[in-house]
Write a protein that holds these residues in place. Structure first.
Motif, short mmCIF file in Angstrom:
data_model
loop_
_atom_site.label_atom_id
_atom_site.label_comp_id
_atom_site.label_asym_id
_atom_site.label_seq_id
_atom_site.Cartn_x
_atom_site.Cartn_y
_atom_site.Cartn_z
N ILE A 1 0.84 -1.20 0.00
CA ILE A 1 0.00 0.00 0.00
C ILE A 1 0.88 1.25 0.00
N MET A 2 0.47 2.22 -0.81
CA MET A 2 1.05 3.55 -0.78
C MET A 2 -0.06 4.54 -0.46
N ILE A 3 0.20 5.43 0.50
CA ILE A 3 -0.69 6.56 0.73
C ILE A 3 0.00 7.74 0.06
N ALA A 4 -0.45 8.08 -1.16
CA ALA A 4 0.31 9.00 -2.01
C ALA A 4 0.02 10.47 -1.73
N GLU A 5 -1.08 10.76 -1.09
CA GLU A 5 -1.38 12.14 -0.70
C GLU A 5 -2.11 12.10 0.63
N VAL B 1 1.28 -1.17 4.75
CA VAL B 1 1.63 0.16 4.25
C VAL B 1 3.15 0.23 4.04
N LYS B 2 3.56 0.46 2.81
CA LYS B 2 4.98 0.42 2.45
C LYS B 2 5.51 1.74 1.90
N ALA B 3 4.65 2.73 1.75
CA ALA B 3 5.11 4.05 1.32
C ALA B 3 4.04 5.08 1.70
N VAL B 4 4.50 6.23 2.21
CA VAL B 4 3.59 7.32 2.55
C VAL B 4 4.19 8.62 2.01
#
Length: 369
Positions: A284-288, A315-318
C-alpha cells in the motif's frame, strides 16, 4: 485502534512483466495502528522487477512528499488532464542549472525534516513531456521518483489514438534509467473524471493498454501505482476500477480528511480503503495525505495519531502533501496542508518522518533546522 473523530469536535534500486515476478519478504501479523482496516495483512506480491523497479521494503515504509516548485504556482488546470501542468495547480519546473535550483524546495523541506526523502512526487499532464528537470534531478539524487501522470479519454486510449504519445513517454522513462513509481490517472472514480473515464470497464481497458505499450517498449524500471481516493470506497465503488493483481504493483489511496470535516483522524479517512486492501496481496502507498491548517493547535495531535495509523504492515510508502495550492483563496484553511511556518505541526511531521518505521533505508537523521 485509533479512535476517529468527525465533524464535531535509493541506494538506487531501480518492470513491467506479465507474470508475478517478485515477492516482498513479508508475512504480516495483525495491523499495528490498524488504519481502520484491522486484520492480518496479506503476503505481498508485485509484478515489479527487484533491483530494477521500486519494490517494497521488507520492514517499514518509505517516506516521501510533494513539495511544490518555487515558480508562483501558475494554474492551467488541475492535474494537467488537458496537458500543460506539472502539479495539481499547474506548476511547472524550469530547466536545471548549476546547483539544481529545481530541487531547492525539496532539499529545503528535507532540512526542516532532518532527513532526506525516500520519495519525491511530481505531477505531469497527459500531453506533457517528461521526465523534465525535477524528475531527472530526483532520479540522480538517490531518491525514488513518484510521477503522477494525468489521464485522458479512456476509449481513445484503447482505440490506439494516443499510442504514439504513450510510446514517446515510455521510451523517455526507459532512458531515464532509474526506478520510478508511475501513478497514472489518479482519483479515476471521482465525479470530476467521469467525462474522460466513462466507466470502470473503460478505465481497466485503458490501464491494460497503457501497460501493453510500455511492455512492447521493454520498460522495466516502472512500478505501476493504482490510486483512487480513499473516500471513493465509501460510495463511488472505487474497487470496481481495479485492473487486477496481475496488472498492478502498488495499491494506493489519496487521503486528505476532506473539507467537510471540522476534524477527522486519518484512521477514519482510510478505514474503508484499508478493509478493501486486506483482500489484495499488494503493498500500500498513501500517495497524498495531509493535515489541514484549519485544525489549528490540533495539527500536531493529528500527525502523531496518523503516524500510529500508518505503521501498518501492509503500508509500504507514505507521501505527505506539503502544499496549500488546493485552497480556493487565502482564507481557505481546510484545503491548505503545508506545515512550513507551523512549528508544532512541523515538529510532529519530523517525528513521523524520522521514526525508524518510516526510514527503512536507515538514512542519516539530523535535528533539522
Amino acid at each position: 485502534m485509533v479512535r476517529a473523530r468527525s465533524r464535531t469536535a535509493r541506494a538506487k534500486l531501480p518492470i513491467v512483466g506479465t507474470a508475478l515476478l517478485a515477492t516482498a519478504a513479508m508475512i504480516a501479523t495483525v495491523a499495528a495502528g490498524c488504519g481502520g482496516g484491522a486484520g492480518a495483512a496479506p503476503k505481498i506480491t508485485t509484478t515489479a522487477r527487484p533491483g530494477v523497479a521500486p519494490t517494497p521494503p521488507e520492514q517499514g515504509a518509505y517516506f516521501g512528499a510533494w513539495v511544490p516548485p518555487d515558480d508562483g504556482g501558475r494554474k492551467k488546470g488541475r492535474d494537467g488532464e488537458n496537458g500543460g501542468s506539472a502539479s495539481p495547480s499547474g506548476a511547472t519546473s524550469a530547466s536545471p542549472s548549476p546547483g539544481r535550483p529545481d530541487m531547492a524546495p525539496v532539499t529545503g523541506f528535507e532540512r526542516e525534516l532532518g532527513r532526506r526523502l525516500d520519495i519525491v512526487q511530481s505531477y505531469r499532464g497527459w500531453t506533457d513531456d517528461f521526465p523534465g528537470a525535477l524528475e531527472k534531478s530526483v532520479a540522480d539524487g538517490n531518491r525514488y521518483l513518484l510521477l503522477t501522470w494525468g489521464g485522458a479519454d479512456t476509449r481513445k486510449i484503447v482505440q490506439g489514438e494516443y499510442d504514439e504519445l504513450i510510446q514517446r513517454r515510455a521510451r523517455a522513462v526507459k532512458q531515464l534509467g532509474q526506478p520510478i513509481f508511475l501513478r497514472w490517472s489518479r482519483d479515476m472514480e471521482a465525479a470530476s473524471a467521469k467525462k474522460r473515464v466513462h466507466s470502470p470497464q473503460d478505465f481497466v481497458a485503458a490501464w491494460k493498454h497503457l501497460r501493453q505499450v510500455f511492455e512492447r517498449e521493454q520498460v522495466h524500471n516502472v512500478a505501476w501505482v493504482w490510486c483512487p481516493t480513499a473516500r471513493g470506497f465509501g460510495g463511488a465503488d472505487a474497487g470496481a476500477f481495479y485492473p487486477g493483481d496481475d496488472h498492478v504493483d502498488w495499491i494506493c489511496a489519496d487521503a486528505q480528511p476532506g473539507s467537510d470535516f471540522d476534524y477527522r483522524d486519518l484512521s477514519e479517512s482510510l478505514k474503508l480503503f484499508m478493509q478493501w486492501a486486506r483482500d489484495r496481496p499488494k503493498p500500500i502507498m498513501i500517495a497524498e495525505f495531509g493535515v489541514p491548517v484549519s485544525y489549528g493547535e490540533r495539527r500536531a495531535e493529528w500527525l502523531r495519531e496518523a503516524s500510529k495509523t500508518l505503521q501498518d504492515p501492509q503500508v509500504k510508502a507514505v507521501v505527505y502533501f506539503n502544499s496549500d495550492e488546493r485552497a480556493k483563496n487565502a482564507r481557505d484553511r481546510r484545503r491548505a496542508f503545508a506545515v512550513n511556518g507551523d512549528k508544532h505541526a512541523l515538529s510532529a511531521l519530523r517525528e513521523l518522518a524520522t521514526t525508524p518505521y518510516f526510514n527503512p533505508r536507515n538514512l542519516p537523521v539530523t535535528s533539522g533546522d
